[in-house]
Write an enzyme that holds these catalytic residues in place. Structure first.
Site, PDB file in Angstrom:
ATOM      1  N   ILE A 177       0.792  -1.179  -0.016  1.00  0.00           N
ATOM      2  CA  ILE A 177      -0.118  -0.150   0.004  1.00  0.00           C
ATOM      3  C   ILE A 177       0.727   1.374   0.070  1.00  0.00           C
ATOM      4  CG2 ILE A 177      -1.974   1.307   1.031  1.00  0.00           C
ATOM      5  CD1 ILE A 177      -2.760  -1.385   2.342  1.00  0.00           C
TER       6      ILE A 177
ATOM      7  N   ASP B 128      11.987   2.321   5.411  1.00  0.00           N
ATOM      8  CA  ASP B 128      11.743   0.965   5.318  1.00  0.00           C
ATOM      9  C   ASP B 128      12.630   0.148   5.266  1.00  0.00           C
ATOM     10  OD1 ASP B 128      10.629  -1.504   4.148  1.00  0.00           O
ATOM     11  OD2 ASP B 128       8.902  -0.327   3.304  1.00  0.00           O
TER      12      ASP B 128
ATOM     13  N   GLY C 258       8.936  -5.514   2.384  1.00  0.00           N
ATOM     14  CA  GLY C 258       8.804  -4.301   1.183  1.00  0.00           C
ATOM     15  C   GLY C 258       9.740  -4.916   0.192  1.00  0.00           C
TER      16      GLY C 258
ATOM     17  N   ALA D  38       4.557   1.526   7.761  1.00  0.00           N
ATOM     18  CA  ALA D  38       5.177   0.438   8.214  1.00  0.00           C
ATOM     19  C   ALA D  38       4.568  -0.480   9.280  1.00  0.00           C
ATOM     20  CB  ALA D  38       6.578   0.834   8.483  1.00  0.00           C
ATOM     21  N   ALA D  39       4.524  -1.521   9.248  1.00  0.00           N
ATOM     22  CA  ALA D  39       3.840  -2.387  10.529  1.00  0.00           C
ATOM     23  C   ALA D  39       4.152  -3.980  10.150  1.00  0.00           C
ATOM     24  CB  ALA D  39       2.428  -2.080  10.522  1.00  0.00           C
TER      25      ALA D  39
ATOM     26  N   TYR E 175      -2.806  -8.764  16.395  1.00  0.00           N
ATOM     27  CA  TYR E 175      -2.678  -7.736  15.212  1.00  0.00           C
ATOM     28  C   TYR E 175      -3.597  -6.394  15.500  1.00  0.00           C
ATOM     29  CZ  TYR E 175      -2.960  -5.452  10.958  1.00  0.00           C
ATOM     30  OH  TYR E 175      -2.779  -4.588   9.601  1.00  0.00           O
TER      31      TYR E 175
ATOM     32  N   ILE F 124      -8.199 -22.834   0.441  1.00  0.00           N
ATOM     33  CA  ILE F 124      -9.208 -21.852   1.167  1.00  0.00           C
ATOM     34  C   ILE F 124      -9.248 -22.426   2.404  1.00  0.00           C
ATOM     35  CG2 ILE F 124     -11.638 -21.115   1.359  1.00  0.00           C
ATOM     36  CD1 ILE F 124     -11.809 -21.355  -1.701  1.00  0.00           C
TER      37      ILE F 124
ATOM     38  N   GLY G 183      -7.861 -16.530  14.980  1.00  0.00           N
ATOM     39  CA  GLY G 183      -7.544 -15.008  14.946  1.00  0.00           C
ATOM     40  C   GLY G 183      -8.417 -14.428  13.584  1.00  0.00           C
TER      41      GLY G 183
HETATM   42  P1  NAD Z   1       3.389  -4.584   3.489  1.00  0.00           P
HETATM   43  O1  NAD Z   1       4.032  -5.703   4.330  1.00  0.00           O
HETATM   44  O2  NAD Z   1       3.161  -4.671   1.998  1.00  0.00           O
HETATM   45  O3  NAD Z   1       3.841  -3.121   3.853  1.00  0.00           O
HETATM   46  C1  NAD Z   1       4.514  -3.012   5.201  1.00  0.00           C
HETATM   47  C2  NAD Z   1       5.923  -2.161   4.822  1.00  0.00           C
HETATM   48  O4  NAD Z   1       6.349  -1.950   6.075  1.00  0.00           O
HETATM   49  C3  NAD Z   1       6.592  -3.112   4.325  1.00  0.00           C
HETATM   50  O5  NAD Z   1       7.396  -2.462   2.917  1.00  0.00           O
HETATM   51  C4  NAD Z   1       8.039  -3.511   5.246  1.00  0.00           C
HETATM   52  O6  NAD Z   1       9.319  -3.815   4.724  1.00  0.00           O
HETATM   53  C5  NAD Z   1       7.786  -2.251   6.165  1.00  0.00           C
HETATM   54  N1  NAD Z   1       8.198  -2.668   7.482  1.00  0.00           N
HETATM   55  C6  NAD Z   1       7.526  -3.517   8.340  1.00  0.00           C
HETATM   56  N2  NAD Z   1       8.328  -3.411   9.605  1.00  0.00           N
HETATM   57  C7  NAD Z   1       9.361  -2.412   9.386  1.00  0.00           C
HETATM   58  C8  NAD Z   1      10.043  -2.005  10.569  1.00  0.00           C
HETATM   59  N3  NAD Z   1      10.100  -2.383  11.604  1.00  0.00           N
HETATM   60  N4  NAD Z   1      10.816  -1.158  10.180  1.00  0.00           N
HETATM   61  C9  NAD Z   1      10.476  -0.293   9.019  1.00  0.00           C
HETATM   62  N5  NAD Z   1       9.963  -0.841   7.952  1.00  0.00           N
HETATM   63  C10 NAD Z   1       9.201  -1.806   8.166  1.00  0.00           C
HETATM   64  O7  NAD Z   1       1.939  -4.638   4.042  1.00  0.00           O
HETATM   65  P2  NAD Z   1       0.564  -3.691   3.325  1.00  0.00           P
HETATM   66  O8  NAD Z   1      -0.262  -4.664   3.261  1.00  0.00           O
HETATM   67  O9  NAD Z   1       1.142  -2.716   2.308  1.00  0.00           O
HETATM   68  O10 NAD Z   1       0.235  -2.886   4.758  1.00  0.00           O
HETATM   69  C11 NAD Z   1       0.590  -1.441   4.897  1.00  0.00           C
HETATM   70  C12 NAD Z   1      -0.145  -0.905   6.224  1.00  0.00           C
HETATM   71  O11 NAD Z   1      -1.542  -1.124   6.070  1.00  0.00           O
HETATM   72  C13 NAD Z   1       0.232  -1.622   7.474  1.00  0.00           C
HETATM   73  O12 NAD Z   1       0.343  -0.790   8.495  1.00  0.00           O
HETATM   74  C14 NAD Z   1      -0.927  -2.411   7.746  1.00  0.00           C
HETATM   75  O13 NAD Z   1      -1.157  -2.836   9.044  1.00  0.00           O
HETATM   76  C15 NAD Z   1      -2.001  -1.759   7.057  1.00  0.00           C
HETATM   77  N6  NAD Z   1      -3.091  -2.544   6.555  1.00  0.00           N
HETATM   78  C16 NAD Z   1      -2.955  -3.260   5.436  1.00  0.00           C
HETATM   79  C17 NAD Z   1      -4.348  -3.807   5.103  1.00  0.00           C
HETATM   80  C18 NAD Z   1      -4.376  -4.817   3.838  1.00  0.00           C
HETATM   81  O14 NAD Z   1      -5.443  -5.134   3.658  1.00  0.00           O
HETATM   82  N7  NAD Z   1      -3.230  -4.726   3.156  1.00  0.00           N
HETATM   83  C19 NAD Z   1      -5.499  -3.821   5.879  1.00  0.00           C
HETATM   84  C20 NAD Z   1      -5.505  -3.072   7.096  1.00  0.00           C
HETATM   85  C21 NAD Z   1      -4.558  -2.306   7.519  1.00  0.00           C
END
Ligand code: NAD
Length: 310
Positions: A12, A31, A36, A73-74, A141, A200, A268
């Protein structure tokens, strides 16, 4: 304006970065590339490979002085949060707090945060969930994602920091990890393109709200022009789609011929969740513009092209 995007090499975050750059903003990415990818990084952005938990983060804020932080980031995998709740809390709570503290010290004007509407509400009491629905996560989470929402509220009361919380539904689209543990559209697309059997988990009738990533990126752009304040918004279509429907739609688009394999449901996971995003739509005019079929076709097309490139 200068915007620091954490997680800007992820699914995202990288789509948000591209849109912000397209609109003439100056973007700095932090990042650690744990999930990523280099290939997601827009070369027009300044990139720092660093963990958000690092004490060196303040040096980046000192040097770059961003006006806005967009925090993506998460640790974003529900299953990993169940298996390793300490790591989940370390990144999602302590890491986020480190970003927030830097934002406070370096007088960032606005903090935009990607929270999770799919997990903070737990098993809903009513559907679609609006922002007033009780917070009752049923996985680690969901709890750690909500914790940062609480800190944002505190930082607004204590220091007057503007913030926008987006509670995302299931976001899908280009660059989502097809080999990851989260993101059923990317996983199924990857398995179908390799002609592997698709698994699934559960009976496949669990319902989710699927929003295409471009619509989510647009919401992040719109957030920049909100008046000073603290906001919490759901994003979502308000429409439920079950996992079997996603499987069937992708099967049609990719001309996949196998049947799915069903395995036990995972701990979960919420049974049914879809979100009412009327508040954000009414206040800003945002709308999820991409239909599910259109978004799935674009996603499949992206994976086809990147397979050729790679
Ligand atoms: P993703 O794993 O593709 O992106 C997360 C990015 O954070 C990655 O580039 C990763 O390298 C970086 N990262 C993780 N831990 C890190 C750290 N300790 N220090 C620095 N960088 C770090 O996931 P995504 O699906 O793109 O999710 C992005 C955000 O959106 C997250 O916060 C996630 O919780 C939130 N989110 C996503 C969804 C979904 O459907 N994908 C839904 C709800 C919330």
């Amino acid at each position: 304006m200068k915007i620091l995007v954490t997680g800007g090499a992820g699914f995202i975050g990288s789509n948000v970065v591209d849109l912000l750059l397209h609109h003439g903003h100056d973007v700095v990415i932090v990042d650690n590339l744990v999930t990523g990818r280099y290939s997601n990084l827009n070369p027009a952005a300044t990139f720092y490979q660093l963990d958000i938990r690092s004490s060196n983060l303040s040096q980046i804020f000192e040097k770059e002085r961003p006006e806005v932080v967009n925090h993506h980031a998460a640790q974003m995998d529900v299953r990993r949060s169940v298996a390793d709740p300490l790591y989940d809390a370390d990144v999602n709570v302590k890491g986020s707090l480190n970003v927030l503290e830097c934002a406070r010290k370096y007088e960032v004007r606005q903090f935009i945060y990607a929270s999770s509407g799919g997990t903070v509400y737990g098993e809903p009491q009513y559907l679609p969930c609006d922002e007033s629905h009780p917070i009752q996560p049923v996985c680690q989470y969901g709890g750690t994602k909500y914790m940062t929402e609480l800190y944002l509220y505190m930082y607004r009361v204590m220091y007057g920091m503007d913030y926008v919380v987006f509670r995302y539904p299931n976001v899908y689209g280009p660059r989502q990890d097809p080999k990851g543990e989260a993101g059923v559209v990317a996983i199924f697309t990857g398995q179908m393109s390799r002609d592997e059997t698709v698994t699934i988990h559960g009976d496949g009738l669990q319902e989710r709200d699927f929003v295409y990533v471009d619509d989510v990126a647009e919401a992040n752009r719109i957030a920049l022009s909100l008046p000073s304040g603290g906001y919490v918004y759901n994003l979502g279509t308000g429409q439920p789609t079950n996992v079997v429907q996603i499987f069937d739609a992708l099967k049609e688009i990719t001309s996949y011929s196998k049947n799915a394999l069903f395995s036990p449901a995972r701990l979960g996971e919420t049974r049914r969740i879809y979100l009412n995003s009327t508040k954000f739509q009414t206040e800003t005019g945002w709308k999820p513009k991409t239909s599910l079929m259109e978004g799935l076709k674009k996603t499949v097309e992206f994976f086809r092209q990147t397979e050729i490139v790679n």
